[in-house]
Design a protein around this motif. Structure first.
Motif, mmCIF file in Angstrom:
data_model
loop_
_atom_site.group_PDB
_atom_site.id
_atom_site.type_symbol
_atom_site.label_atom_id
_atom_site.label_comp_id
_atom_site.label_asym_id
_atom_site.label_seq_id
_atom_site.Cartn_x
_atom_site.Cartn_y
_atom_site.Cartn_z
ATOM 1 N N ALA A 166 -55.576 84.172 28.946
ATOM 2 C CA ALA A 166 -54.474 84.174 29.899
ATOM 3 C C ALA A 166 -54.362 82.789 30.521
ATOM 4 O O ALA A 166 -55.163 82.420 31.397
ATOM 5 C CB ALA A 166 -54.689 85.227 30.977
ATOM 6 N N ILE A 167 -53.384 82.027 30.065
ATOM 7 C CA ILE A 167 -53.200 80.633 30.483
ATOM 8 C C ILE A 167 -51.710 80.390 30.676
ATOM 9 O O ILE A 167 -50.888 80.848 29.891
ATOM 10 C CB ILE A 167 -53.748 79.650 29.420
ATOM 11 N N GLU A 168 -51.363 79.631 31.708
ATOM 12 C CA GLU A 168 -49.969 79.271 31.951
ATOM 13 C C GLU A 168 -49.862 77.785 32.242
ATOM 14 O O GLU A 168 -50.797 77.188 32.793
ATOM 15 C CB GLU A 168 -49.404 80.074 33.132
ATOM 16 N N ASP A 169 -48.740 77.196 31.856
ATOM 17 C CA ASP A 169 -48.522 75.792 32.205
ATOM 18 C C ASP A 169 -47.803 75.712 33.544
ATOM 19 O O ASP A 169 -47.175 76.677 33.999
ATOM 20 C CB ASP A 169 -47.717 75.087 31.110
ATOM 21 N N VAL A 170 -47.876 74.543 34.183
ATOM 22 C CA VAL A 170 -47.364 74.432 35.554
ATOM 23 C C VAL A 170 -45.836 74.476 35.612
ATOM 24 O O VAL A 170 -45.278 74.861 36.643
ATOM 25 C CB VAL A 170 -47.898 73.155 36.246
ATOM 26 N N SER A 171 -45.140 74.098 34.530
ATOM 27 C CA SER A 171 -43.669 74.160 34.590
ATOM 28 C C SER A 171 -43.198 75.604 34.660
ATOM 29 O O SER A 171 -42.341 75.953 35.481
ATOM 30 C CB SER A 171 -43.046 73.431 33.395
ATOM 31 N N ASP A 172 -43.734 76.461 33.812
ATOM 32 C CA ASP A 172 -43.368 77.874 33.840
ATOM 33 C C ASP A 172 -43.864 78.530 35.121
ATOM 34 O O ASP A 172 -43.178 79.354 35.722
ATOM 35 C CB ASP A 172 -43.957 78.590 32.621
ATOM 36 N N ALA A 173 -45.069 78.156 35.561
ATOM 37 C CA ALA A 173 -45.628 78.742 36.778
ATOM 38 C C ALA A 173 -44.786 78.414 37.999
ATOM 39 O O ALA A 173 -44.707 79.212 38.946
ATOM 40 C CB ALA A 173 -47.062 78.249 36.988
ATOM 41 N N SER A 174 -44.115 77.259 37.991
ATOM 42 C CA SER A 174 -43.304 76.908 39.163
ATOM 43 C C SER A 174 -42.045 77.742 39.257
ATOM 44 O O SER A 174 -41.363 77.726 40.285
ATOM 45 C CB SER A 174 -42.977 75.410 39.153
ATOM 46 N N GLY A 175 -41.727 78.506 38.225
ATOM 47 C CA GLY A 175 -40.622 79.450 38.297
ATOM 48 C C GLY A 175 -41.022 80.812 38.809
ATOM 49 O O GLY A 175 -40.220 81.746 38.782
ATOM 50 N N SER A 176 -42.254 80.946 39.284
ATOM 51 C CA SER A 176 -42.744 82.243 39.753
ATOM 52 C C SER A 176 -42.569 82.434 41.255
ATOM 53 O O SER A 176 -42.591 83.556 41.745
ATOM 54 C CB SER A 176 -44.227 82.393 39.412
ATOM 55 N N LEU A 177 -42.440 81.337 42.009
ATOM 56 C CA LEU A 177 -42.488 81.309 43.482
ATOM 57 C C LEU A 177 -43.896 81.526 44.012
ATOM 58 O O LEU A 177 -44.069 81.856 45.181
ATOM 59 C CB LEU A 177 -41.526 82.316 44.132
ATOM 60 N N TRP A 178 -44.908 81.329 43.180
ATOM 61 C CA TRP A 178 -46.299 81.355 43.648
ATOM 62 C C TRP A 178 -46.956 79.986 43.535
ATOM 63 O O TRP A 178 -48.108 79.828 43.934
ATOM 64 C CB TRP A 178 -47.118 82.366 42.840
ATOM 65 N N LEU A 179 -46.248 79.002 42.990
ATOM 66 C CA LEU A 179 -46.856 77.695 42.769
ATOM 67 C C LEU A 179 -46.454 76.714 43.852
ATOM 68 O O LEU A 179 -45.273 76.608 44.189
ATOM 69 C CB LEU A 179 -46.433 77.139 41.409
ATOM 70 N N ASP A 180 -47.437 76.001 44.384
ATOM 71 C CA ASP A 180 -47.165 74.854 45.238
ATOM 72 C C ASP A 180 -46.813 73.706 44.293
ATOM 73 O O ASP A 180 -47.679 73.170 43.603
ATOM 74 C CB ASP A 180 -48.401 74.512 46.068
ATOM 75 N N VAL A 181 -45.542 73.341 44.231
ATOM 76 C CA VAL A 181 -45.096 72.425 43.182
ATOM 77 C C VAL A 181 -45.596 70.995 43.393
ATOM 78 O O VAL A 181 -45.719 70.238 42.425
ATOM 79 C CB VAL A 181 -43.556 72.431 43.044
ATOM 80 N N HIS A 278 -32.917 74.037 42.184
ATOM 81 C CA HIS A 278 -34.253 74.468 41.786
ATOM 82 C C HIS A 278 -35.176 73.263 41.629
ATOM 83 O O HIS A 278 -34.760 72.201 41.157
ATOM 84 C CB HIS A 278 -34.211 75.215 40.454
ATOM 85 N N THR A 279 -36.425 73.455 41.975
ATOM 86 C CA THR A 279 -37.465 72.457 41.757
ATOM 87 C C THR A 279 -38.534 73.062 40.866
ATOM 88 O O THR A 279 -39.124 74.090 41.211
ATOM 89 C CB THR A 279 -38.101 72.003 43.085
ATOM 90 N N PHE A 280 -38.774 72.427 39.722
ATOM 91 C CA PHE A 280 -39.821 72.872 38.808
ATOM 92 C C PHE A 280 -40.711 71.686 38.453
ATOM 93 O O PHE A 280 -40.225 70.552 38.350
ATOM 94 C CB PHE A 280 -39.237 73.439 37.505
ATOM 95 N N CYS A 281 -41.985 71.944 38.240
ATOM 96 C CA CYS A 281 -42.834 70.924 37.647
ATOM 97 C C CYS A 281 -42.348 70.658 36.227
ATOM 98 O O CYS A 281 -41.977 71.587 35.508
ATOM 99 C CB CYS A 281 -44.291 71.391 37.605
ATOM 100 N N HIS A 282 -42.350 69.417 35.825
ATOM 101 C CA HIS A 282 -42.020 69.078 34.445
ATOM 102 C C HIS A 282 -43.238 69.402 33.567
ATOM 103 O O HIS A 282 -44.344 69.595 34.060
ATOM 104 C CB HIS A 282 -41.678 67.586 34.343
ATOM 105 N N ALA A 283 -43.004 69.462 32.262
ATOM 106 C CA ALA A 283 -44.116 69.636 31.320
ATOM 107 C C ALA A 283 -44.922 68.354 31.162
ATOM 108 O O ALA A 283 -45.963 68.356 30.498
ATOM 109 C CB ALA A 283 -43.583 70.087 29.961
ATOM 110 N N ILE A 284 -44.450 67.286 31.772
ATOM 111 C CA ILE A 284 -45.114 65.986 31.746
ATOM 112 C C ILE A 284 -45.843 65.787 33.067
ATOM 113 O O ILE A 284 -45.241 65.937 34.136
ATOM 114 C CB ILE A 284 -44.070 64.859 31.542
ATOM 115 N N PRO A 285 -47.129 65.444 33.061
ATOM 116 C CA PRO A 285 -47.869 65.274 34.322
ATOM 117 C C PRO A 285 -47.198 64.251 35.237
ATOM 118 O O PRO A 285 -46.668 63.231 34.783
ATOM 119 C CB PRO A 285 -49.245 64.770 33.850
ATOM 120 N N GLY A 286 -47.194 64.564 36.534
ATOM 121 C CA GLY A 286 -46.650 63.650 37.520
ATOM 122 C C GLY A 286 -45.142 63.589 37.578
ATOM 123 O O GLY A 286 -44.572 62.704 38.226
#
Length: 481
Positions: A166-181, A278-286
């Motif tokens: 069970a692994i998720e990337d930060v871009s998809d996780a930021s669409g959950s409303l549980w991630l501090d972006v 909307h604000t999402f983390c990119h799939a690219i770090p930083g």
């Protein structure tokens, strides 16, 4: 060789990409969406797996040697879905997907419980996001909520089946409303506001990082010589950005898939949740993505095709290559509610200006223009966050229509660019992430822009006509109707 698997809303699309970044082959398998009640939208996770397995099965039949050489796999997927699993990692119910509008009251409750939601997530609580759906489950299906041991978004569930982890990337996780972006980590306060904890969340990774490996059994099924690495991957739009090299501030692109979006990368969070940016983390770090999102784009064509009993190609062909003037008919594309800028899950679509002389082509042109006007609303919302769009690339199935791209150029009043394989952007971007996870190459050397094959320039007179029509079009919106 690298494999990109995109778990979309209407289909799973898989791209097989070689070391020169040439797409060797594409395969697609359809997915069905269920609507058990008005405003509800669900999918069966078992169908995702059947579709996701069918595409490499087909590639093995036609390209066995190339598939055998796959070293890295990247995953992309529709964002915001709530896949609830029990202690044995079995789905407890159908997944509530991104365009479901049932959790309106739960959005208000979530913002009351978590006053810092907007500052932490960069987003406003809306029914499409994952967290409000869990509050709805808690209120309406308490026995399922109590049995929930793991909450995954669609792509993460696919990875669980492919790898056992069970692994998720930060871009998809930021669409959950549980991630501090900003921190790119789960918010314990946000999870607690929905009665959950980190124990029920997947492990987080960056999109281009190696996350896990394909199981030995599946590698054997597809004739692969080794167990390929599986990258963190990305949500569909961040993956699309990787696919077209949109990894630097100042670039912008439009996604014309089932839903639509106007997105631009930033090197810092530029949130404006009050205008439903909307604000999402990119799939690219930083990096981050700021986006205006609409719930219905190419799906409006699907609706029209069903209405007229004709294929989309048959409906588009009479329109030609470019518009001569705006259609006399106006269309609001709010078939399942709207996000940017209205945040109105209850509003519905509208055709206005019909008369005895209205023909099918006038309605079809209005459908395309209505989506373009909605994207103009997204452009203006991004401008309110200090982001100006000077030109835009287009990806997604809608990018195949030159007429539609000409409409967009004139409505948005900017050059619009099309790529050769724009409709497979997310799967191609996922394959790039799979490559980065294996090779350790620099992001800039891999995530280069593909060759633009056509540029659609705005025409001054037509743009002015559309600007006048946009003013009248906006008057048609009535909240909740």
């Amino acid at each position: 060789m690298y494999l990109g698997i995109d778990l979309g809303t209407s289909a799973v699309k898989t791209a097989l990409v070689d070391d020169t970044q040439r797409v060797v082959a594409n395969r697609s398998h359809p997915i069905e969406t269920l609507s058990p009640h008005s405003g509800h939208s669900e999918q069966d996770p078992r169908q995702w797996i059947e579709a996701a397995f069918a595409t490499p099965d087909a590639l093995k039949a036609d390209h066995p040697r190339e598939l055998a050489a796959v070293e890295g796999i990247g995953l992309s997927g529709q964002m915001h879905g709530a896949t609830l699993l029990d202690a044995d990692h079995k789905p407890l119910r159908p997944c509530i997907i991104w365009n479901d509008g049932r959790a309106v009251a739960e959005c208000r409750l979530l913002e009351e419980r978590w006053p810092g939601l907007r500052s932490a997530t960069g987003n406003k609580a809306m029914p499409g996001f994952t967290a409000p759906k869990l509050l709805w489950i808690a209120a309406h299906e308490p026995e399922i909520f109590a049995a929930t041991k793991l909450v995954l978004q669609p792509k993460a569930y696919l990875r669980l089946i492919l790898s056992g982890e069970a692994i998720e990337d930060v871009s998809d996780a930021s669409g959950s409303l549980w991630l501090d972006v900003t921190r790119r980590d789960w918010s314990d306060e946000g999870l607690a506001a929905t009665g959950l904890s980190r124990a029920q969340m997947p492990r987080l990774v960056e999109g281009c990082a190696p996350a896990t490996r394909l199981t030995r059994e599946l590698a054997q099924r597809w004739g692969m010589t080794k167990q390929p690495a599986i990258a963190g991957g990305a949500g569909d739009n961040p993956a699309g950005a990787v696919g077209i090299g949109a990894i630097r501030p100042g670039s912008a692109f439009i996604s014309l898939g089932t839903s639509g979006a106007l997105l631009t990368p930033t090197d810092a969070v530029a949130a404006n949740p009050e205008r439903v940016v909307h604000t999402f983390c990119h799939a690219i770090p930083g990096m981050w993505l700021q986006a205006g999102a609409i719930l219905s784009a190419a799906s409006c064509l699907t609706w029209a095709a069903r209405l007229f009993g004709a294929s989309e190609a048959e409906l588009l062909a009479p329109l030609g290559q470019r518009p001569q003037a705006p259609s006399p008919v106006s269309f609001l594309p709010y078939l399942s509610g709207e996000r940017t800028p209205h945040d109105d899950p209850d509003v519905r679509g509208l055709l206005d200006g019909l008369d005895h002389g209205t023909d099918r082509s006038a309605i079809m042109q209005a459908v395309l223009e209505g989506v373009a006007f909605a994207l103009a609303d997204c452009r203006d919302a991004l401008a309110s966050a200090g982001i100006k769009v000077a030109e835009a690339d287009v990806i997604g199935g809608g990018s195949r229509s030159p007429f539609w791209l000409a409409v967009l150029a004139n409505v948005l009043r900017v050059p619009i660019h099309r790529f050769a394989d724009g409709e497979t952007g997310a799967a191609f971007g996922a394959a790039r992430l799979g490559r980065l996870a294996v090779t350790g190459e620099t992001i800039t050397s891999v995530c280069t822009p593909p060759r633009r094959i056509t540029t659609f320039e705005p025409d001054r007179a037509l743009s002015e006509a559309y600007a006048a029509r946009l003013i009248e079009w906006r008057k048609l919106y009535r909240p909740g109707h």
